[in-house]
Design a protein around this motif. Structure first.
Motif, short mmCIF file in Angstrom:
data_model
loop_
_atom_site.label_atom_id
_atom_site.label_comp_id
_atom_site.label_asym_id
_atom_site.label_seq_id
_atom_site.Cartn_x
_atom_site.Cartn_y
_atom_site.Cartn_z
N GLU A 1 59.35 0.33 -6.46
CA GLU A 1 59.96 1.64 -6.63
C GLU A 1 61.10 1.62 -7.65
O GLU A 1 61.22 2.55 -8.46
CB GLU A 1 60.47 2.16 -5.28
N LEU B 1 54.07 12.72 -11.39
CA LEU B 1 54.16 12.13 -10.06
C LEU B 1 53.41 12.96 -9.02
O LEU B 1 52.73 12.40 -8.15
CB LEU B 1 55.62 11.95 -9.65
N ALA C 1 53.30 5.64 -12.57
CA ALA C 1 52.99 6.02 -11.19
C ALA C 1 51.69 5.35 -10.74
O ALA C 1 51.58 4.89 -9.60
CB ALA C 1 52.88 7.54 -11.06
N ALA D 1 59.60 12.86 -7.13
CA ALA D 1 59.31 14.04 -7.96
C ALA D 1 60.14 15.25 -7.56
O ALA D 1 60.53 16.05 -8.40
CB ALA D 1 57.83 14.39 -7.88
N LYS E 1 58.02 14.97 -13.07
CA LYS E 1 57.66 15.70 -11.84
C LYS E 1 56.17 16.01 -11.82
O LYS E 1 55.47 15.76 -10.83
CB LYS E 1 58.48 17.00 -11.78
N LEU F 1 56.16 8.94 -4.17
CA LEU F 1 56.06 9.68 -5.43
C LEU F 1 56.52 11.14 -5.23
O LEU F 1 57.23 11.69 -6.08
CB LEU F 1 54.63 9.66 -5.97
N ALA G 1 54.55 8.64 -17.63
CA ALA G 1 54.91 8.73 -16.21
C ALA G 1 53.68 8.52 -15.32
O ALA G 1 53.77 7.85 -14.28
CB ALA G 1 55.56 10.08 -15.91
N ARG G 2 52.53 9.04 -15.72
CA ARG G 2 51.31 8.85 -14.93
C ARG G 2 50.88 7.39 -14.92
O ARG G 2 50.44 6.88 -13.89
CB ARG G 2 50.17 9.72 -15.47
N ARG H 1 61.27 3.88 -10.99
CA ARG H 1 62.39 4.78 -11.31
C ARG H 1 63.00 4.43 -12.67
O ARG H 1 63.32 5.33 -13.45
CB ARG H 1 63.45 4.73 -10.22
N THR I 1 49.67 12.47 -9.55
CA THR I 1 49.26 11.14 -9.07
C THR I 1 49.28 11.08 -7.54
O THR I 1 48.37 10.52 -6.92
CB THR I 1 50.17 10.05 -9.67
#
Length: 198
Positions: free
Chosen positions: A50, A69, A38, A100, A66, A96, A34-35, A54, A72
């Protein structure tokens, strides 16, 4: 005569009591994924939009997403150094935060307050310098006049060449930045609390 153990047997004996927590490993892997996503969303290198962000997050653990995001977003909330600073990263950080927190009104409100707060910083810096220059002008003029009399030729000192002014400006600008940084740090903590990742 005793049995000689192989390196493999010794390693097995040493790791016998260690159990891998598969959930923790998966959670950390999801946070890392996820990082990275992001980071690509925020950065200019190989950016994604975006929807792509997603989509890449949809299969990951919701709590891990969560956390990634928010971390980040926080990393991209910093004091701009000029009035015409590019606000793209700030806008993406707000996106973000919205993703999140599932558009939590409190988080959205805080991110908008942060945006306004960060955008006013360069104006406060500029205003502080202008006020300091206005207050210091008579002193600078007096110094210029003294030097002109001393050398018999007209001398014009500038603020940038006056050590006394530059030191006072540095101290006041550092104080202003420290005040802004303290507020920003508190807002980031508040954001993490709203998101439930503290």
């Amino acid at each position: 005569m005793g049995k000689i153990k192989s390196a493999w047997e010794i390693a097995l004996e040493r790791t016998e009591g260690i159990q891998m927590d598969k959930d923790k490993i998966k959670y950390k892997a999801d946070v890392d994924s996820a990082r990275r996503a992001a980071g690509r969303f925020v950065s200019d290198d190989e950016p994604i939009n975006e929807k792509e962000l997603r989509d890449s997050l949809s299969s990951l653990d919701r709590k891990a997403v969560k956390e990634a995001l928010i971390v980040t977003a926080e990393a991209n909330l910093s004091l701009p150094q000029s009035e015409d600073s590019d606000n793209t990263r700030l806008e993406k950080a707000k996106t973000l935060i919205a993703i999140a927190t599932d558009n939590n009104p409190e988080a959205i409100g805080l991110s908008e307050e942060l945006e306004a707060f960060l955008k006013q910083y360069p104006f406060h810096r500029k205003d502080l310098l202008e006020k300091m220059k206005a207050q210091y002008k008579p002193i600078l003029d007096e110094k210029s006049e003294k030097l002109s009399k001393q050398y018999g030729t007209e001398v014009h000192l500038s603020y940038e060449n006056d050590k006394e002014f530059m030191e006072a400006a540095r101290q006041n600008l550092e104080r202003l930045e420290a005040q802004y940084q303290a507020t920003l740090t508190n807002a980031k903590k508040q954001l993490a609390s709203i998101a439930g990742i503290q």
